[in-house]
Design an enzyme around this catalytic site. Structure first.
Site, PDB file in Angstrom:
ATOM      1  N   PRO A  63      65.340  51.988  88.656  1.00  0.00           N
ATOM      2  CA  PRO A  63      65.686  52.840  89.605  1.00  0.00           C
ATOM      3  C   PRO A  63      64.560  52.471  91.407  1.00  0.00           C
ATOM      4  O   PRO A  63      63.396  52.344  91.208  1.00  0.00           O
ATOM      5  CB  PRO A  63      64.750  54.027  89.162  1.00  0.00           C
ATOM      6  CG  PRO A  63      64.389  53.495  88.231  1.00  0.00           C
ATOM      7  CD  PRO A  63      64.850  52.235  87.448  1.00  0.00           C
ATOM      8  N   ASP A  64      64.784  52.670  92.094  1.00  0.00           N
ATOM      9  CA  ASP A  64      63.816  53.049  93.617  1.00  0.00           C
ATOM     10  C   ASP A  64      62.998  54.032  93.583  1.00  0.00           C
ATOM     11  O   ASP A  64      63.404  54.308  92.495  1.00  0.00           O
ATOM     12  CB  ASP A  64      64.920  52.387  95.250  1.00  0.00           C
ATOM     13  CG  ASP A  64      65.367  53.595  95.280  1.00  0.00           C
ATOM     14  OD1 ASP A  64      65.733  54.554  94.465  1.00  0.00           O
ATOM     15  OD2 ASP A  64      66.555  53.564  96.564  1.00  0.00           O
ATOM     16  N   PHE A  65      62.361  54.426  94.601  1.00  0.00           N
ATOM     17  CA  PHE A  65      61.601  55.680  95.051  1.00  0.00           C
ATOM     18  C   PHE A  65      62.237  56.536  95.257  1.00  0.00           C
ATOM     19  O   PHE A  65      62.166  57.575  94.598  1.00  0.00           O
ATOM     20  CB  PHE A  65      60.041  55.340  95.814  1.00  0.00           C
ATOM     21  CG  PHE A  65      59.264  54.608  95.035  1.00  0.00           C
ATOM     22  CD1 PHE A  65      58.872  54.708  93.794  1.00  0.00           C
ATOM     23  CD2 PHE A  65      57.821  54.827  95.933  1.00  0.00           C
ATOM     24  CE1 PHE A  65      57.740  53.872  92.996  1.00  0.00           C
ATOM     25  CE2 PHE A  65      57.079  54.034  94.860  1.00  0.00           C
ATOM     26  CZ  PHE A  65      56.286  53.898  93.805  1.00  0.00           C
ATOM     27  N   ARG A  66      63.241  56.212  96.362  1.00  0.00           N
ATOM     28  CA  ARG A  66      63.793  57.876  97.236  1.00  0.00           C
ATOM     29  C   ARG A  66      65.783  57.978  97.109  1.00  0.00           C
ATOM     30  O   ARG A  66      65.345  59.112  97.785  1.00  0.00           O
ATOM     31  CB  ARG A  66      63.134  57.118  98.771  1.00  0.00           C
ATOM     32  CG  ARG A  66      61.344  57.700  98.645  1.00  0.00           C
ATOM     33  CD  ARG A  66      61.159  57.249 100.080  1.00  0.00           C
ATOM     34  NE  ARG A  66      59.886  57.354  99.870  1.00  0.00           N
ATOM     35  CZ  ARG A  66      58.624  56.064  99.438  1.00  0.00           C
ATOM     36  NH1 ARG A  66      59.460  54.542  99.963  1.00  0.00           N
ATOM     37  NH2 ARG A  66      57.347  56.494  99.822  1.00  0.00           N
ATOM     38  N   ASN A 137      57.897  45.107  96.353  1.00  0.00           N
ATOM     39  CA  ASN A 137      58.832  45.001  94.976  1.00  0.00           C
ATOM     40  C   ASN A 137      57.783  44.384  93.977  1.00  0.00           C
ATOM     41  O   ASN A 137      56.630  43.707  94.498  1.00  0.00           O
ATOM     42  CB  ASN A 137      60.061  44.371  94.152  1.00  0.00           C
ATOM     43  CG  ASN A 137      61.302  45.267  94.782  1.00  0.00           C
ATOM     44  OD1 ASN A 137      61.042  46.648  96.039  1.00  0.00           O
ATOM     45  ND2 ASN A 137      62.311  44.685  94.692  1.00  0.00           N
ATOM     46  N   ASP A 139      58.202  43.690  90.865  1.00  0.00           N
ATOM     47  CA  ASP A 139      59.563  43.152  89.236  1.00  0.00           C
ATOM     48  C   ASP A 139      59.189  42.010  89.097  1.00  0.00           C
ATOM     49  O   ASP A 139      59.903  41.720  88.230  1.00  0.00           O
ATOM     50  CB  ASP A 139      60.252  44.177  89.200  1.00  0.00           C
ATOM     51  CG  ASP A 139      60.878  43.970  90.220  1.00  0.00           C
ATOM     52  OD1 ASP A 139      60.906  42.634  90.889  1.00  0.00           O
ATOM     53  OD2 ASP A 139      62.774  44.728  91.520  1.00  0.00           O
ATOM     54  N   HIS A 156      53.093  44.794  97.972  1.00  0.00           N
ATOM     55  CA  HIS A 156      52.794  45.304  96.629  1.00  0.00           C
ATOM     56  C   HIS A 156      52.185  45.370  96.035  1.00  0.00           C
ATOM     57  O   HIS A 156      52.339  45.714  94.651  1.00  0.00           O
ATOM     58  CB  HIS A 156      53.308  46.299  96.812  1.00  0.00           C
ATOM     59  CG  HIS A 156      53.564  47.676  98.131  1.00  0.00           C
ATOM     60  ND1 HIS A 156      54.960  47.993  98.584  1.00  0.00           N
ATOM     61  CD2 HIS A 156      53.475  47.622  99.571  1.00  0.00           C
ATOM     62  CE1 HIS A 156      54.546  48.730  99.588  1.00  0.00           C
ATOM     63  NE2 HIS A 156      53.528  48.252 100.450  1.00  0.00           N
TER      64      HIS A 156
HETATM   65  P1  CNA Z   1      62.700  52.987  98.313  1.00  0.00           P
HETATM   66  O1  CNA Z   1      61.570  54.076  99.573  1.00  0.00           O
HETATM   67  O2  CNA Z   1      62.757  54.106  96.868  1.00  0.00           O
HETATM   68  O3  CNA Z   1      63.515  53.123  99.305  1.00  0.00           O
HETATM   69  C1  CNA Z   1      65.025  51.885  98.779  1.00  0.00           C
HETATM   70  C2  CNA Z   1      66.171  51.576  99.407  1.00  0.00           C
HETATM   71  O4  CNA Z   1      66.662  50.965 100.163  1.00  0.00           O
HETATM   72  C3  CNA Z   1      66.980  53.566 100.342  1.00  0.00           C
HETATM   73  O5  CNA Z   1      66.516  53.030 101.420  1.00  0.00           O
HETATM   74  C4  CNA Z   1      67.872  53.407  99.408  1.00  0.00           C
HETATM   75  O6  CNA Z   1      68.818  53.919 100.346  1.00  0.00           O
HETATM   76  C5  CNA Z   1      68.212  52.021  99.394  1.00  0.00           C
HETATM   77  N1  CNA Z   1      69.110  51.049  98.210  1.00  0.00           N
HETATM   78  C6  CNA Z   1      69.133  51.678  97.138  1.00  0.00           C
HETATM   79  N2  CNA Z   1      69.331  50.919  96.073  1.00  0.00           N
HETATM   80  C7  CNA Z   1      70.412  49.896  97.393  1.00  0.00           C
HETATM   81  C8  CNA Z   1      71.329  49.373  96.826  1.00  0.00           C
HETATM   82  N3  CNA Z   1      71.645  49.375  95.735  1.00  0.00           N
HETATM   83  N4  CNA Z   1      71.831  48.840  98.251  1.00  0.00           N
HETATM   84  C9  CNA Z   1      71.528  48.735  99.633  1.00  0.00           C
HETATM   85  N5  CNA Z   1      70.060  50.000  99.885  1.00  0.00           N
HETATM   86  C10 CNA Z   1      69.818  50.130  98.638  1.00  0.00           C
HETATM   87  O7  CNA Z   1      61.862  52.332  97.921  1.00  0.00           O
HETATM   88  P2  CNA Z   1      60.977  51.269  99.067  1.00  0.00           P
HETATM   89  O8  CNA Z   1      60.917  49.606  98.640  1.00  0.00           O
HETATM   90  O9  CNA Z   1      61.508  50.862 100.533  1.00  0.00           O
HETATM   91  O10 CNA Z   1      59.811  51.414  99.626  1.00  0.00           O
HETATM   92  C11 CNA Z   1      58.724  50.762  98.715  1.00  0.00           C
HETATM   93  C12 CNA Z   1      57.901  51.072  97.456  1.00  0.00           C
HETATM   94  C13 CNA Z   1      59.008  51.072  96.457  1.00  0.00           C
HETATM   95  C14 CNA Z   1      57.163  50.110  97.152  1.00  0.00           C
HETATM   96  O11 CNA Z   1      56.203  50.537  97.673  1.00  0.00           O
HETATM   97  C15 CNA Z   1      57.198  49.671  95.893  1.00  0.00           C
HETATM   98  O12 CNA Z   1      56.265  48.897  94.834  1.00  0.00           O
HETATM   99  C16 CNA Z   1      57.949  50.924  94.811  1.00  0.00           C
HETATM  100  N6  CNA Z   1      58.659  49.981  94.158  1.00  0.00           N
HETATM  101  C17 CNA Z   1      59.436  49.046  93.044  1.00  0.00           C
HETATM  102  C18 CNA Z   1      60.829  48.883  92.370  1.00  0.00           C
HETATM  103  C19 CNA Z   1      61.125  47.572  92.092  1.00  0.00           C
HETATM  104  O13 CNA Z   1      60.176  46.854  92.485  1.00  0.00           O
HETATM  105  N7  CNA Z   1      61.722  47.529  91.779  1.00  0.00           N
HETATM  106  C20 CNA Z   1      61.188  49.940  92.022  1.00  0.00           C
HETATM  107  C21 CNA Z   1      60.578  51.328  92.757  1.00  0.00           C
HETATM  108  C22 CNA Z   1      60.238  51.628  93.457  1.00  0.00           C
END
Ligand code: CNA
Length: 321
Positions: A63-66, A137, A139, A156
């Site tokens: 999952p993402d954050f937001r 990311n 991961d 990060h």
């Molecule tokens: P965020 O703020 O959660 O934003 C994610 C963005 O991606 C949003 O604009 C969504 O609309 C968009 N999105 C989600 N899924 C899709 C998809 N399948 N296709 C297109 N767009 C999509 O996350 P950010 O990365 O902007 O914020 C930075 C944080 C998140 C960092 O500090 C990370 O460490 C942190 N994070 C990382 C992971 C990971 O490593 N996979 C997971 C969760 C959070």
């Protein structure tokens, strides 16, 4: 660190001024994906910088954050945190590391595979076009996809290594895996018994030196900036979009439109942000799409469909072909 940050914002201010005064040379024939593809095919675009975020890994099941509903911030209630950000706050972690390690267990590298977006980034490198990949990311999926170390800036941090929060002794991913999935749960330093934390950057911690050193060089050289799967809310990472030359095209592939600065921020010289909608836009392109589909669309248009298919079909997964 502050010097570098000040410089990034000072650079933004300079760009804002120059954008107003100078008639910037147009690089794209049209501000569309076709325009970007034509530019890449022309051979004039040699150094592509890519910035990515959690959105490129949601297809892998992380999952993402937001994202409303599915994002981590909407699903942390069981930890009863004062705020969702506490999960990644260094002060909170020192007092109570349990919620973080519970989550780390679920997100630990090894259980997830790179997505077509990660494979596309590897393909950009194979084609000799990737100057650098800046990822937020943690991961490690870019590494698993085969993007070489030297092309990667893990802004990060990463789960790849860990350090004791007190004596700074370093530990490997394997060591951390054994501890988290073994009896310890909260891993303790073998030297001083303090908590050992994966090298991911928490709120309140410095970004790696490599981020500042390379950003200064790379964004000057950048012929095309591709931004994928990020809400562009976390600074100083998000501010990098304004440090490319005013003529450099910028392509955002994301499910939601983001990265546009408010008028107030512009006036304060805090970066001009992406500009998809104004009639003066000459370089910003939005592909409002799932990023795996967006990367596929780009690969198809560039004539790389078969290359991407091959990268997405590693040994033992021939059914993908
Ligand atoms: P965020 O703020 O959660 O934003 C994610 C963005 O991606 C949003 O604009 C969504 O609309 C968009 N999105 C989600 N899924 C899709 C998809 N399948 N296709 C297109 N767009 C999509 O996350 P950010 O990365 O902007 O914020 C930075 C944080 C998140 C960092 O500090 C990370 O460490 C942190 N994070 C990382 C992971 C990971 O490593 N996979 C997971 C969760 C959070």
């Amino acid at each position: 660190m502050m010097d570098k940050l000040t410089k990034i914002f000072a650079t933004n201010f300079k760009f804002n001024e120059s954008e107003e005064k100078v008639n910037v040379e147009k690089v794209l024939d049209e501000t569309t994906v076709d325009g970007v593809v034509k530019y890449i095919k022309s051979g004039k675009c040699k150094n592509i910088v890519v910035m990515v975020g959690a959105g490129i890994s949601t297809g892998a099941g992380i999952p993402d954050f937001r994202s409303p509903g599915s994002g981590l911030y909407d699903n942390l209630s069981k930890y009863k945190l004062p705020s969702p950000e506490c999960m990644f706050d260094i002060g909170f972690f020192r007092e109570n590391p349990d919620p973080f390690f519970d989550l780390a267990k679920q997100l630990f590298p090894g259980s997830f595979n790179p997505t077509p977006s990660h494979r596309f980034l590897k393909l950009l490198n194979d084609k000799g076009l990737l100057l650098r990949l800046y990822t937020q990311n943690i991961d490690t999926l870019e590494r698993i996809a085969g993007v070489p170390d030297e092309k990667l800036v893990e802004a990060h941090g990463t789960f790849h290594t860990s350090h004791c929060i007190d004596c700074n002794k370093q530990y490997t991913l394997e060591w951390m895996r054994e501890k988290i999935f073994g009896d310890s749960f909260v891993p303790k330093c073998e030297k001083c018994k303090a908590t050992v934390k994966p090298d991911i950057v928490f709120f309140g911690e410095r970004l790696p030196q490599r981020f500042f050193m390379l950003a200064e060089e790379d964004f000057d050289k950048c012929d095309l900036l591709i931004i994928i799967g990020t809400s562009l809310t976390v600074q100083p990472f998000a501010g990098l979009i304004d440090t490319v030359s005013p003529k450099t095209p910028r392509l955002l592939i994301n499910k939601t439109k983001c990265g546009q600065s408010s008028q107030l921020a512009r006036l304060l010289g805090m970066g001009s942000g992406l500009d998809f909608d104004s009639e003066n836009n000459y370089r910003d392109v939005l592909l409002l799409e799932d990023c795996d589909k967006g990367c596929q669309q780009l690969a198809d248009a560039l004539g790389w469909a078969q290359d991407l298919k091959l990268l997405c079909a590693p040994e033992g997964r021939r059914e993908w072909l």
